[in-house]
Design an enzyme around this catalytic site. Structure first.
Site, PDB file in Angstrom:
ATOM      1  CB  CYS A 107      -0.816  -0.009   1.585  1.00 45.07           C
ATOM      2  SG  CYS A 107      -1.724   1.542   1.279  1.00 45.07           S
ATOM      3  CB  CYS A 130      -0.905 -12.695  -6.925  1.00 49.54           C
ATOM      4  SG  CYS A 130      -1.384 -14.309  -6.359  1.00 49.54           S
TER       5      CYS A 130
END
Length: 161
Positions: A107, A130
């Protein structure tokens, strides 16, 4: 409806105290995935089977990371996406664990581990993001977006798609 842009989200990292508070609210498994860069077992995460329209946010800080429309069945056992919500909501770092070189995805706001991106996805990007289910929080259309840092989000915090 107009496209919701990443410019509506504050990408400044959480303060030290905010990060400690966010980490304290995680389960042991979530802490392992997000903060210790662990991987969950394939075919076990709830996000893998989610089919509703919505958005996937970072489990730690709540930043939108992927739209449900970008999700596809990769057969790998982890939720897979072709494109992020916004390119500036994710950062890629080199991961040399396990004797291989991979592109780890974190993130951009809080630095929490999300998963990896591979160059074997379908069109239009050819990429496969993924992602660990436990690194994500799903928000269905009409539900309130998480605002864990108290910075606000578009549409009065309700995701409209």
């Amino acid at each position: 409806m107009a496209e919701v842009g990443s410019d509506l989200f504050d990408l400044a990292p959480p303060t030290g105290q905010q990060r400690r508070d966010l980490a304290a609210a995680l389960t042991d498994e979530e802490r392992s995935l997000l903060l210790e860069h662990a991987e969950e077992a394939p075919f076990c995460g709830l996000s893998l089977y989610e089919k509703r329209e919505g958005i996937y946010c970072c489990r730690l800080c709540g930043l939108p990371l992927f739209r449900a429309g970008a999700k596809f069945e990769s057969g790998t056992g982890w939720p897979s996406f072709t494109t992020p919500f916004s390119a500036d909501h994710l950062q890629t770092i080199e991961d040399r664990r396990y004797g291989m070189v991979r592109a780890e995805i974190v993130c951009a706001r809080c630095g929490s581990h999300q998963g990896h991106v591979f160059p074997d996805g379908p069109p239009p990007t050819g990429l496969r993001y993924c992602i660990n289910s436990g690194s994500l929080e799903f928000v269905a259309v009409g539900e309130t977006l998480p605002d864990r840092l108290g910075r606000g989000a578009p549409e009065g915090l309700v995701w409209r798609g």
